[in-house]
Design a protein around this motif. Structure first.
Motif, PDB file in Angstrom:
ATOM      1  N   ARG A   1      41.738  26.117  44.646  1.00  0.00           N
ATOM      2  CA  ARG A   1      42.623  26.818  45.606  1.00  0.00           C
ATOM      3  C   ARG A   1      42.334  28.192  45.697  1.00  0.00           C
ATOM      4  NH1 ARG A   1      46.451  29.488  42.689  1.00  0.00           N
ATOM      5  NH2 ARG A   1      47.837  29.385  43.916  1.00  0.00           N
ATOM      6  N   MET A   2      42.718  29.108  46.507  1.00  0.00           N
ATOM      7  CA  MET A   2      42.445  30.495  46.521  1.00  0.00           C
ATOM      8  C   MET A   2      43.140  31.185  45.506  1.00  0.00           C
ATOM      9  SD  MET A   2      42.519  32.882  49.740  1.00  0.00           S
ATOM     10  CE  MET A   2      43.894  34.342  49.394  1.00  0.00           C
ATOM     11  N   GLU A   3      42.547  32.052  44.624  1.00  0.00           N
ATOM     12  CA  GLU A   3      43.231  32.558  43.399  1.00  0.00           C
ATOM     13  C   GLU A   3      42.287  33.810  42.693  1.00  0.00           C
ATOM     14  OE1 GLU A   3      45.986  33.933  42.098  1.00  0.00           O
ATOM     15  OE2 GLU A   3      46.910  31.880  41.650  1.00  0.00           O
ATOM     16  N   SER A   4      43.142  34.466  41.929  1.00  0.00           N
ATOM     17  CA  SER A   4      42.424  35.597  41.117  1.00  0.00           C
ATOM     18  C   SER A   4      42.516  35.001  39.606  1.00  0.00           C
ATOM     19  CB  SER A   4      42.893  37.104  41.348  1.00  0.00           C
ATOM     20  OG  SER A   4      42.435  37.823  40.307  1.00  0.00           O
ATOM     21  N   PRO A   5      41.657  35.020  38.827  1.00  0.00           N
ATOM     22  CA  PRO A   5      41.622  34.986  37.412  1.00  0.00           C
ATOM     23  C   PRO A   5      42.432  36.030  36.869  1.00  0.00           C
ATOM     24  CG  PRO A   5      39.588  35.566  37.782  1.00  0.00           C
ATOM     25  CD  PRO A   5      40.144  35.311  39.235  1.00  0.00           C
TER      26      PRO A   5
ATOM     27  N   TRP B   1      35.576  28.852  38.219  1.00  0.00           N
ATOM     28  CA  TRP B   1      35.507  29.848  39.292  1.00  0.00           C
ATOM     29  C   TRP B   1      34.174  29.995  39.906  1.00  0.00           C
ATOM     30  CZ3 TRP B   1      40.444  31.881  39.842  1.00  0.00           C
ATOM     31  CH2 TRP B   1      41.175  31.772  38.829  1.00  0.00           C
ATOM     32  N   THR B   2      34.552  30.181  41.269  1.00  0.00           N
ATOM     33  CA  THR B   2      33.391  30.459  42.081  1.00  0.00           C
ATOM     34  C   THR B   2      32.682  31.803  41.538  1.00  0.00           C
ATOM     35  OG1 THR B   2      35.008  31.591  43.710  1.00  0.00           O
ATOM     36  CG2 THR B   2      34.012  29.436  44.052  1.00  0.00           C
ATOM     37  N   ALA B   3      31.405  32.184  41.908  1.00  0.00           N
ATOM     38  CA  ALA B   3      30.672  33.299  41.617  1.00  0.00           C
ATOM     39  C   ALA B   3      31.091  34.236  42.665  1.00  0.00           C
ATOM     40  CB  ALA B   3      29.104  33.176  41.298  1.00  0.00           C
ATOM     41  N   LEU B   4      31.372  33.839  43.924  1.00  0.00           N
ATOM     42  CA  LEU B   4      31.865  34.730  44.809  1.00  0.00           C
ATOM     43  C   LEU B   4      33.243  35.178  44.723  1.00  0.00           C
ATOM     44  CD1 LEU B   4      30.833  36.158  47.607  1.00  0.00           C
ATOM     45  CD2 LEU B   4      31.876  34.024  48.880  1.00  0.00           C
ATOM     46  N   MET B   5      33.308  36.413  44.624  1.00  0.00           N
ATOM     47  CA  MET B   5      34.497  36.951  44.452  1.00  0.00           C
ATOM     48  C   MET B   5      34.755  38.187  45.088  1.00  0.00           C
ATOM     49  SD  MET B   5      36.609  35.512  42.089  1.00  0.00           S
ATOM     50  CE  MET B   5      36.557  34.295  40.879  1.00  0.00           C
TER      51      MET B   5
ATOM     52  N   VAL C   1      49.067  55.864  57.775  1.00  0.00           N
ATOM     53  CA  VAL C   1      47.888  56.184  57.262  1.00  0.00           C
ATOM     54  C   VAL C   1      47.522  55.428  55.994  1.00  0.00           C
ATOM     55  CG1 VAL C   1      47.521  58.521  58.530  1.00  0.00           C
ATOM     56  CG2 VAL C   1      48.763  58.470  56.599  1.00  0.00           C
ATOM     57  N   ILE C   2      46.530  55.054  55.594  1.00  0.00           N
ATOM     58  CA  ILE C   2      46.063  54.741  54.184  1.00  0.00           C
ATOM     59  C   ILE C   2      45.750  55.422  53.260  1.00  0.00           C
ATOM     60  CG2 ILE C   2      44.762  53.070  53.115  1.00  0.00           C
ATOM     61  CD1 ILE C   2      44.536  51.432  55.584  1.00  0.00           C
ATOM     62  N   GLY C   3      46.579  55.373  52.211  1.00  0.00           N
ATOM     63  CA  GLY C   3      46.093  56.353  50.924  1.00  0.00           C
ATOM     64  C   GLY C   3      44.776  56.250  50.479  1.00  0.00           C
ATOM     65  N   GLU C   4      44.463  57.171  49.185  1.00  0.00           N
ATOM     66  CA  GLU C   4      43.209  56.833  48.815  1.00  0.00           C
ATOM     67  C   GLU C   4      43.302  56.353  47.172  1.00  0.00           C
ATOM     68  OE1 GLU C   4      40.099  57.171  50.034  1.00  0.00           O
ATOM     69  OE2 GLU C   4      41.266  57.818  52.152  1.00  0.00           O
ATOM     70  N   ARG C   5      44.259  56.392  46.704  1.00  0.00           N
ATOM     71  CA  ARG C   5      44.446  56.239  45.239  1.00  0.00           C
ATOM     72  C   ARG C   5      44.736  54.486  45.197  1.00  0.00           C
ATOM     73  NH1 ARG C   5      49.166  58.231  41.086  1.00  0.00           N
ATOM     74  NH2 ARG C   5      48.948  56.753  39.490  1.00  0.00           N
ATOM     75  N   THR C   6      44.035  53.933  44.235  1.00  0.00           N
ATOM     76  CA  THR C   6      44.030  52.591  44.090  1.00  0.00           C
ATOM     77  C   THR C   6      45.293  52.060  42.910  1.00  0.00           C
ATOM     78  OG1 THR C   6      41.843  52.278  44.516  1.00  0.00           O
ATOM     79  CG2 THR C   6      42.718  50.355  43.355  1.00  0.00           C
ATOM     80  N   PHE C   7      45.992  51.467  43.221  1.00  0.00           N
ATOM     81  CA  PHE C   7      47.293  50.927  42.630  1.00  0.00           C
ATOM     82  C   PHE C   7      47.020  49.378  41.752  1.00  0.00           C
ATOM     83  CE2 PHE C   7      48.654  54.343  44.727  1.00  0.00           C
ATOM     84  CZ  PHE C   7      49.646  55.169  43.923  1.00  0.00           C
ATOM     85  N   GLY C   8      45.832  49.301  41.484  1.00  0.00           N
ATOM     86  CA  GLY C   8      45.560  47.966  41.001  1.00  0.00           C
ATOM     87  C   GLY C   8      44.305  47.312  41.802  1.00  0.00           C
ATOM     88  N   CYS C   9      43.319  46.530  41.174  1.00  0.00           N
ATOM     89  CA  CYS C   9      42.507  45.782  41.763  1.00  0.00           C
ATOM     90  C   CYS C   9      42.118  44.433  40.995  1.00  0.00           C
ATOM     91  CB  CYS C   9      41.005  46.621  41.706  1.00  0.00           C
ATOM     92  SG  CYS C   9      39.679  45.553  42.530  1.00  0.00           S
ATOM     93  N   ALA C  10      42.004  43.429  41.510  1.00  0.00           N
ATOM     94  CA  ALA C  10      41.798  42.108  41.283  1.00  0.00           C
ATOM     95  C   ALA C  10      40.693  41.375  42.186  1.00  0.00           C
ATOM     96  CB  ALA C  10      42.912  41.209  41.078  1.00  0.00           C
ATOM     97  N   LEU C  11      39.855  40.449  41.422  1.00  0.00           N
ATOM     98  CA  LEU C  11      38.769  39.769  42.142  1.00  0.00           C
ATOM     99  C   LEU C  11      39.474  38.866  42.650  1.00  0.00           C
ATOM    100  CD1 LEU C  11      35.577  40.342  39.961  1.00  0.00           C
ATOM    101  CD2 LEU C  11      36.265  41.664  42.113  1.00  0.00           C
ATOM    102  N   MET C  12      39.043  38.267  43.889  1.00  0.00           N
ATOM    103  CA  MET C  12      39.746  36.965  44.532  1.00  0.00           C
ATOM    104  C   MET C  12      38.662  36.237  44.700  1.00  0.00           C
ATOM    105  SD  MET C  12      42.305  35.265  45.626  1.00  0.00           S
ATOM    106  CE  MET C  12      43.765  36.410  45.912  1.00  0.00           C
TER     107      MET C  12
ATOM    108  N   ASN D   1      29.234  45.772  45.304  1.00  0.00           N
ATOM    109  CA  ASN D   1      30.320  46.177  46.131  1.00  0.00           C
ATOM    110  C   ASN D   1      31.592  45.234  45.830  1.00  0.00           C
ATOM    111  OD1 ASN D   1      29.123  48.450  46.964  1.00  0.00           O
ATOM    112  ND2 ASN D   1      28.320  47.355  48.764  1.00  0.00           N
ATOM    113  N   HIS D   2      31.084  43.827  45.256  1.00  0.00           N
ATOM    114  CA  HIS D   2      32.201  42.900  44.882  1.00  0.00           C
ATOM    115  C   HIS D   2      32.636  42.969  43.675  1.00  0.00           C
ATOM    116  CE1 HIS D   2      30.063  40.500  48.827  1.00  0.00           C
ATOM    117  NE2 HIS D   2      31.101  41.577  49.016  1.00  0.00           N
ATOM    118  N   ARG D   3      32.879  44.089  43.089  1.00  0.00           N
ATOM    119  CA  ARG D   3      33.477  44.044  41.976  1.00  0.00           C
ATOM    120  C   ARG D   3      34.677  45.311  41.867  1.00  0.00           C
ATOM    121  NH1 ARG D   3      27.611  45.079  38.941  1.00  0.00           N
ATOM    122  NH2 ARG D   3      26.682  43.103  39.723  1.00  0.00           N
ATOM    123  N   CYS D   4      35.673  45.078  40.940  1.00  0.00           N
ATOM    124  CA  CYS D   4      36.805  45.870  40.705  1.00  0.00           C
ATOM    125  C   CYS D   4      36.025  47.258  39.825  1.00  0.00           C
ATOM    126  CB  CYS D   4      37.872  45.507  40.011  1.00  0.00           C
ATOM    127  SG  CYS D   4      38.775  44.380  41.373  1.00  0.00           S
TER     128      CYS D   4
END
Length: 242
Positions: A85-89, A100-104, A202-213, A239-242
């Motif tokens: 199923r689609m999920e983030s570790p 987990w799939t390598a593709l995240m 408008v979209i802000g620039e600050r990141t408030f959390g990142c997770a690999l899906m 580019n596919h990393r937090c």
């Protein structure tokens, strides 16, 4: 039927069976998650699905998708009805119990503002006493202390579209209003939703959390073998990393 003809048919049938690609049964949200997962009359596709399909085709694996709400997909995985199923570790307590799939792909939470409420700098001080529109049932670890302390007020909506629509009214009971949302989802909705295209959001620039899906898979020998083949054909990128 002669014995030679019978053996020839048996071997032909066996070869046909061997030629059929093995299946990997995956669940994705029934509510979709564009642009990463989109479900329409053409099937299941999106920026998370397309490279997975390409890798599966190269590996000789057939992907079979099931649309299911999150809780139901949990139960289907536990019962072995689906393989993954689609999920983030980062979002479950026991990620090492699964494959987990390598593709995240990275899911980055940002704040979306009505232009009137966008601060010059997205500092803690500037955002103090804001209303933050969140998704019902979602957790935001980097914002939780703000919610708990009352520094910001949390207002829940049941979908990303409703969250953004709540920003179109610039009147707020506090200093300002913003919605916390995954950047790619926000960008897609602001371009694709007719009711949002002309809005001053408008979209802000600050990141408030990142997770690999990616995809969470049952830890079995069969799935481990399929995953090894799948991952061999998956394209990884910095580019596919937090």
């Amino acid at each position: 039927m002669g014995i030679r003809k019978w053996l020839a048919l048996l071997m032909l049938g066996s070869a046909s069976a061997l030629a059929e690609p093995e299946q990997l049964r995956l669940a994705v949200p029934d509510s979709a998650y564009p642009p990463y997962v989109i479900s329409d009359e053409t099937g299941v596709h999106g920026t998370l699905i397309a490279p997975l399909r390409a890798a599966a085709a190269a590996a000789g694996i057939e992907l079979v998708f099931t649309l299911a709400p999150e809780l139901r997909s949990h139960r289907l995985l536990q019962r072995g009805v689906i393989d993954g199923r689609m999920e983030s570790p980062d979002w479950i307590e026991n990620p090492d119990d699964f494959l987990w799939t390598a593709l995240m792909l990275p899911m980055r939470d940002v704040l979306i503002y009505h232009q009137r409420h966008r601060p010059a700098k997205e500092s803690d001080v500037a955002l103090k006493n804001y209303e933050i529109i969140a998704h019902l049932g979602y957790a935001y670890p980097q914002l939780q202390a703000w919610f708990d302390s009352g520094q910001v007020a949390r207002l829940d909506k049941t979908s990303e579209l409703k969250m953004l629509l709540a920003l179109t009214n610039p009147n707020a009971t506090r200093n300002g209003r913003a919605a916390v949302m995954e950047r790619g989802v926000a960008q897609w909705l602001l371009k694709q939703a007719p009711e949002l295209r002309q809005q001053p959001l408008v979209i802000g620039e600050r990141t408030f959390g990142c997770a690999l899906m990616g995809f969470q898979l049952r830890n079995t020998e069969r799935i481990a073998e399929l995953l090894q083949r799948l991952n061999k054909h998956s394209q990884e990128s910095a580019n596919h990393r937090c």
